[in-house]
Structures are given as structure tokens and as C-alpha cells.
Design an enzyme around this catalytic site. Structure first.
Site, mmCIF file in Angstrom:
data_model
loop_
_atom_site.group_PDB
_atom_site.id
_atom_site.type_symbol
_atom_site.label_atom_id
_atom_site.label_comp_id
_atom_site.label_asym_id
_atom_site.label_seq_id
_atom_site.Cartn_x
_atom_site.Cartn_y
_atom_site.Cartn_z
ATOM 1 N N TRP A 448 0.832 -1.224 0.000
ATOM 2 C CA TRP A 448 0.000 0.000 0.000
ATOM 3 C C TRP A 448 0.859 1.263 0.000
ATOM 4 O O TRP A 448 2.069 1.202 0.094
ATOM 5 C CB TRP A 448 -1.032 -0.021 1.133
ATOM 6 C CG TRP A 448 -0.512 0.030 2.552
ATOM 7 C CD1 TRP A 448 0.656 0.586 3.002
ATOM 8 C CD2 TRP A 448 -1.181 -0.474 3.709
ATOM 9 N NE1 TRP A 448 0.751 0.452 4.353
ATOM 10 C CE2 TRP A 448 -0.362 -0.189 4.833
ATOM 11 C CE3 TRP A 448 -2.396 -1.126 3.941
ATOM 12 C CZ2 TRP A 448 -0.704 -0.537 6.136
ATOM 13 C CZ3 TRP A 448 -2.733 -1.474 5.240
ATOM 14 C CH2 TRP A 448 -1.902 -1.188 6.310
ATOM 15 N N GLU A 449 0.180 2.396 -0.112
ATOM 16 C CA GLU A 449 0.828 3.728 -0.206
ATOM 17 C C GLU A 449 1.791 3.801 -1.386
ATOM 18 O O GLU A 449 2.822 4.467 -1.327
ATOM 19 C CB GLU A 449 1.574 4.083 1.097
ATOM 20 C CG GLU A 449 0.779 3.966 2.366
ATOM 21 C CD GLU A 449 -0.579 4.648 2.308
ATOM 22 O OE1 GLU A 449 -0.790 5.501 1.440
ATOM 23 O OE2 GLU A 449 -1.432 4.299 3.129
ATOM 24 N N GLY A 450 1.443 3.129 -2.485
ATOM 25 C CA GLY A 450 2.332 3.017 -3.635
ATOM 26 C C GLY A 450 3.205 1.802 -3.400
ATOM 27 O O GLY A 450 3.953 1.764 -2.413
#
Ligand SMILES: Cc1cc2nc3c(=O)[nH]c(=O)nc-3n(C[C@H](O)[C@H](O)[C@H](O)COP(=O)(O)OP(=O)(O)OC[C@H]3O[C@@H](n4cnc5c(N)ncnc54)[C@H](O)[C@@H]3O)c2cc1C
Length: 610
Positions: A448-450
Site C-alpha cells: 500500500w501507499e504506492g
């Protein structure tokens, strides 16, 4: 399934009191009237106690009472609402992004106690972080009316926040999302329609309301990320007088069944099934070219989440290490390799290979923590210092180190928690011991978060060339001047030499990639993940050696008092740095050779041959 919260705060105290210039942070205008460095001891002791006594007993409730969906409402473990309230009421909640709040501790100190809390109950740390950073965005970009409606209750923790980007067709490439926003008579209000998936804390019963920050495209805006705007979409509508109205046509349609984080509801949300979902626009509507502000705004929140993701990786793997260490000191198994046939049975920690695994964990954790807190320190400087030179230097490090914090710490967390399981042997693979949960909880951090690939492209594709490469040159020069300054150190000169060699290897790898960019652009995405790891190992090598140089001096002063616990602490840090330099940093060399060899078999192989 015990959550064995074994955690200490000596490392954090070392970082703020001995290694980084803590006085400088506490002398910043924002903090100087409220706290001083003398308060750190008390804050870190009290917060660790809170983590042990209040959060940790609930840490496993998500495993024993996983989130479930009843008639469209997610139910989370009962204890969570109580502990969430306690944290908010005692100054450990979501108001840390509130510009008006006085008497806040520096972000560096907050991140240290957040590390303890994450080890004790990671789900609540996420709930607080999402609320604080979504409220922070409303504060930065919301119209006064929107701020008045939402901020007081979000900062007090009465309402929670989320970030809603992902859709089935728009994952890593958020710009492909389909959610739409339709103007109404009120220029600030839009009707929202679309489906978001994988939304963390997307529904729960911990708070009276949930405030979703939703990315959607205003009708007619530009395609891709350029054209998306950000909307504040509450689960329950909020009336003019602040009271809660009826549901805002946001429906929880599914709850994910996940590998870890079972106390955190990850949900699919439908917005506007009945055409009744309303959202407040943050900032301006798209301009005449259809360009909107949503993605840039959301990036502020994403940057904070990247840091917290790194912090969570550190905390989970520290917890796994602490448990594995305790187990290795207690379990008796086998005889020493060098002991002869009548040797007595020994504890695991006496075996060479177990020591290797423990040392890999300890030294990598030291390196991860040094990188994380150096970056949090810099964030305080950039946010609150009046010294422009300090701010500029800190800003450069933040730009380059943020993707490293996100990706290096999360990738290592998965590997280190696996080592912790290995130390336990078969018991580690069972859910009777806490390390299995640590490994399960750590995996999402690289996604997540890129994803970590995206972090690596941010580093190699953007940060390397920012300001025509000047920023990266400054970052590199720090390492070069460090090695030159300390190359003749009597105790650690050899390790400084290893770092200097790694620096040269990194430089030639970078020159190779840049000079081949035109003829072979695929080399960059093919190798960027490994480049990010090299970059982190190089920088962490410097940080951990810097700590070791300091510890050597401290050992010198304590030498007559060998039983002093500080003596063991400092010796531990010196050996940890030695291990990192001799066993991990040389990977920079190997990777440099691999990359300069430029093998492209992964691209040449026909898809059918996989
Ligand atoms: C537990 C959990 C919680 C989450 N919480 C939230 C949340 O709160 N809010 C939210 O909006 N989202 C959330 N997400 C979604 C998460 O951010 C996405 O899963 C993530 O961005 C990846 O998107 P994807 O799953 O569609 O994978 P994909 O984008 O399909 O990627 C799959 C793989 O392909 C690689 N890949 C993709 N594109 C490229 C490319 N161009 N070049 C090279 N490689 C590529 C990726 O790196 C990855 O390894 C959550 C997900 C989970 C599992």
C-alpha cells in the site's frame, strides 16, 4: 494466540538524547514554551507504559474477534473504541496535525511513541494516523465552512477519517479510476458516484461518523491523475448545526478477508447507489484545461502514510525480534558445534547460526531506526525551523529518504519477521507464538501507499534528477565527506573503508544507468527496486557508523565500569554497525556489478516460456 508485547525504549532515548541534536528540536518556537529535552525520559517511559498496559492487552483482539459485517455495518472488536478514546483523551490521538493545537510534542517524539503503540496494537495506530492526516488535508485545503463542520470532531477523535483512492481498474495507476463528481447548485457541493475498494478503516463502529476523503473526476475534467479532485464525503451527513443527519448514501458492500490486520476493516464502498451521495470539494474546481488539484493534495497524506508505513515495518519486526531473542535465550536444543561429544546441551542463542539470525535482525533494525528517525527529525526542521540553510538541507534528505523509509523498511520487515520465525523453528510457524502474526501483518506494508516498485521509480526516476541532479549530488556529498572525515578512525576505520568502497560502486552504477537511459530505457524500471535497496543500504551504512563512532567514545568513558548496562548497550551498537558494514553494505558492490552487467533476460524471455 498471545500478543507478547516485549518492548524497550533505550534506543529511542539514545537517538534523541545522544545521537541527534535533540536540543535543537526543542528550541524551535513551536515547542520551546511547552517541553524541553528533559521531558523526553518521562514521555517515552509513560507512553511505553501506556502501550504495555492499555494497548497491548487488546493487540490480539482483531485475531480473536475479527471484523465482521452485519446488515451493512462493520463491527470491530469491542475493546477498540475504548482504547481509541483513551488515546485521544490523553493527548496521543489525532490532533497532531491541528495547526491551532498548542503544547504538542515534536513529530520526532510522537513517532517514537507511535512505534511503541504500533507494536502493541497496530490497528489503532492506523486509525489515528488516517484521521489525523485526512483532517490535516481538510485544514490545508478546505473552505472555512468545511473546516468548521469537520475539524473539531476529527481532531478530538470523535469522528474518524479515511483515504479513498483505489478502484478495481485504478490501483497503482490511480489515474484510471472511474469515480465521478457532478456539480450541484452549491459550488462547493458535488454529487459523488463510484466504487472504491480496499479502503482501510472504511467502516467500523468505533466512532459516530467516518469522514472519507474521496478522489473523483468532475464531469469533463482531464483524463488521468491530472483531472481528479478530492472530496470530503461523510458517512452520515452533518447538518448546519453540527448534528448528524441521515446516511449519505455510502454503502459498505464487502469486507476483505486478509492475511493480517484482521482488526482493521478493509472494505469496498459504493458511493451514490441511490444518487444521494454528497461531497464537499477541497480546493478549486478543475481549471479551463480540466486540470484539478486532487492528486497533489492527496500526496500530502500519502507522504505521511509512507513514513508511518516504514515506522510500522520497524515496529512489527522489532517486536518479532524481541520475542525471538527471548525464546533463543530460553530454549535448550542440541550441543555446541565446537563442544565435543560430551558437551552439555545449550540454549539456542549459543549456536552460531542462531546468532547470525539475531544479528541480522538487530543490525538491520538499528539501521532502519536510524533512517526513520533521521527523517522524522528533518520533518520537524522543515516544518518549524527559521533557519533557511537547515531547512534546505533537511528538505533534500526528506525528498530522497522518504521512498527509502517506505520501501526499505517494509521490504526488510517481511524478511526480518521471517528470520524471527526461523529462530523459533516449528513453534514459530504456529499461531501459539506472536511471530507468525508479525509476519502476516508486515506483508501489506510493501504494497500500500504506492507499491515498493513505485517508491523505487520515485527515487530513480524523479529524485535522482530533481533540480537537475543537484539535490542528489548534495545527498551523495554527505556520504563522501563522512567517509573522508573518519577514514583514519582507529576503531572503525575498516568499516569506514567498506562504506567508501560502496559509495564508489554506487556512483558507477548510477553513471551507468544514466548514460544508458537513451539507448535502453527499460534498464531503469528493470533494476530500480534493487537500486532503491542499494541506496538505503549505503545511507544506512553511514548512519549506523555515525552512531557507532559516538558509542565508541562513550565506551571509552565507561571502561572502568564494565557491568554498567550502558556498556552493553554501546557495545551492542558498535558490533551491530560492524555486522551491517561487513555483511550487508557489501551487497551494494554486488548489486552494482549485477546492474552494470545489464542482463535483460527477464525482458527477452517470451511470455509463453514463463
Ligand atoms: C489491506 C489493504 C489496505 C488498503 N488500504 C487502502 C486505503 O485505505 N485506501 C486506498 O485507496 N487503497 C488502499 N489499499 C489499496 C492499495 O493501495 C493497492 O492495493 C495498491 O495501490 C496496489 O494496487 P493494486 O492492488 O491494484 O495492484 P496493481 O496496481 O495491480 O499492482 C500489482 C503488481 O504490479 C506492479 N505494477 C503495477 N503497475 C506497474 C507498472 N506500471 N510497472 C511495473 N510494475 C507495476 C505493482 O508494483 C504490483 O507488484 C489497500 C490494500 C490492502 C490490501
Amino acid at each position: 494466540m498471545p500478543s507478547n508485547f516485549i518492548y524497550d525504549n533505550r534506543e529511542q532515548k539514545f537517538i534523541i538524547n545522544e545521537w541527534l541534536d535533540g536540543e535543537k528540536i526543542f528550541s524551535l518556537d513551536k515547542f520551546k514554551d511547552y517541553y524541553s529535552l528533559d521531558d523526553v525520559e518521562m514521555i517515552l517511559n509513560q507512553s511505553l507504559k501506556l502501550a504495555k498496559e492499555v494497548l497491548a492487552p487488546t493487540g490480539d483482539d482483531g485475531e480473536t474477534q475479527p471484523c465482521h459485517l452485519v446488515d451493512g455495518q462493520v463491527i470491530v472488536p469491542k475493546s477498540f473504541a475504548r482504547v481509541y478514546r483513551i488515546l485521544n483523551e490523553n493527548g496521543f490521538g489525532s490532533n497532531y496535525t491541528d495547526e491551532k493545537a498548542e503544547g504538542l510534542v515534536p513529530g520526532l517524539i510522537r513517532s517514537m511513541y507511535t512505534e511503541f503503540f504500533a507494536g502493541a496494537n497496530i490497528v489503532l495506530v492506523m486509525a489515528i494516523g488516517l484521521t489525523a492526516s485526512s483532517a490535516g488535508l481538510i485544514q490545508s485545503y478546505g473552505d472555512k465552512k468545511i473546516k468548521d463542520i469537520f475539524l473539531p470532531k476529527m481532531f478530538s477523535g470523535e469522528w474518524a477519517g479515511t483515504m479513498c483512492l483505489t478502484e478495481t481498474g485504478g490501483g497503482s495507476d490511480v489515474g484510471d479510476m472511474l469515480s465521478k463528481a457532478y456539480p450541484t447548485d452549491n459550488p462547493l457541493l458535488y454529487k459523488i458516484k463510484g466504487t472504491k475498494i480496499f479502503i482501510s478503516q472504511g467502516d467500523h463502529d468505533m466512532t459516530d461518523n467516518i469522514v472519507h476523503l474521496v478522489l473523483a473526476r468532475v464531469e469533463g475534467a482531464a483524463p488521468g491523475t491530472k483531472g481528479v479532485s478530492l472530496f470530503v464525503v461523510p458517512k452520515y451527513w452533518v447538518n448546519e448545526d453540527g448534528s448528524l443527519g441521515k446516511k449519505n448514501d455510502v454503502t459498505t458492500v464487502a469486507l476483505e478477508h486478509k492475511l493480517g490486520w484482521k482488526g482493521s476493516a478493509t472494505v469496498m464502498l459504493n458511493f451514490g447507489d441511490d444518487g444521494e451521495c454528497r461531497g464537499w470539494l477541497l480546493g478549486n474546481p478543475p481549471n479551463e484545461k480540466g486540470e484539478a488539484q486532487g492528486m497533489a493534495q492527496m500526496f500530502e497524506m500519502i507522504n505521511e502514510s509512507r513514513m508511518i508505513t516504514g515506522l510500522e515495518g520497524l515496529s512489527i519486526s522489532q517486536l518479532a525480534y524481541n520475542n525471538a531473542l527471548q525464546y533463543a535465550k530460553e530454549r535448550v536444543q542440541g550441543r555446541k558445534f565446537t563442544g565435543g561429544k560430551d558437551a552439555p546441551r545449550v540454549r539456542l542463542i549459543e549456536h552460531e547460526d542462531v546468532r547470525r539470525m539475531l544479528m541480522l535482525q538487530k543490525s538491520t533494525l538499528d539501521a532502519m531506526r536510524a533512517l526513520l528517525y533521521k527523517t522524522y527529525y528533518d520533518l520537524d526542521v522543515v516544518a518549524y525551523s527559521n533557519d533557511n540553510d537547515d531547512k534546505r538541507a533537511a528538505k533534500i534528505r526528506i525528498e530522497i529518504n522518504t521512498p527509502l523509509v517506505k520501501a526499505y523498511l517494509s521490504d526488510r520487515a517481511w524478511e526480518l519477521t521471517a528470520e524471527a520465525i526461523q529462530i523459533y523453528g516449528g513453534y514459530g510457524y504456529s499461531e501459539d507464538y506472536p511471530v507468525a502474526k508479525c509476519a502476516r501483518d508486515s506483508k501489506i506494508l510493501s504494497i500500500w501507499e504506492g507499491t515498493n516498485f513505485i517508491q523505487s521509480l520515485d527515487l530513480v526516476g524523479r529524485k535522482w534528477s530533481m533540480e537537475k541532479g543537484e539535490m542528489f549530488a548534495v545527498w551523495m556529498a554527505d556520504i563522501q565527506s563522512f567517509t573522508e572525515k573518519h577514514k583514519d578512525d582507529v576503531k572503525l576505520g575498516r568499516e569506514i573503508g567498506i562504506l567508501a568502497d560502496a559509495y564508489q560502486a554506487y556512483k558507477s552504477m548510477r553513471e551507468f544507468i544514466i548514460s544508458n537511459l537513451r539507448q535502453n530505457p527499460s534498464l531503469m524500471p528493470l533494476y530500480s527496486t534493487r537500486i532503491l535497496h542499494m541506496t538505503a543500504m549505503l545511507y544506512c551504512g553511514m548512519l549506523i557508523l555515525d552512531q557507532a563512532l559516538l558509542c565508541e567514545k562513550k565506551i571509552g568513558r565507561l571502561s572502568s565500569d564494565t557491568d554498567n548496562p550502558d556498556n552493553f548497550f554501546y557495545r551492542g551498537k558498535v558490533e551491530s554497525a560492524r555486522y551491517y558494514l561487513h555483511n550487508i553494505v557489501p551487497e551494494v558492490h554486488t548489486l552494482s556489478n549485477i546492474i552494470r552487467d545489464a542482463d535483460i533476460s527477464a525482458l527477452n524471455i517470451p511470455e509463453e516460456a514463463f
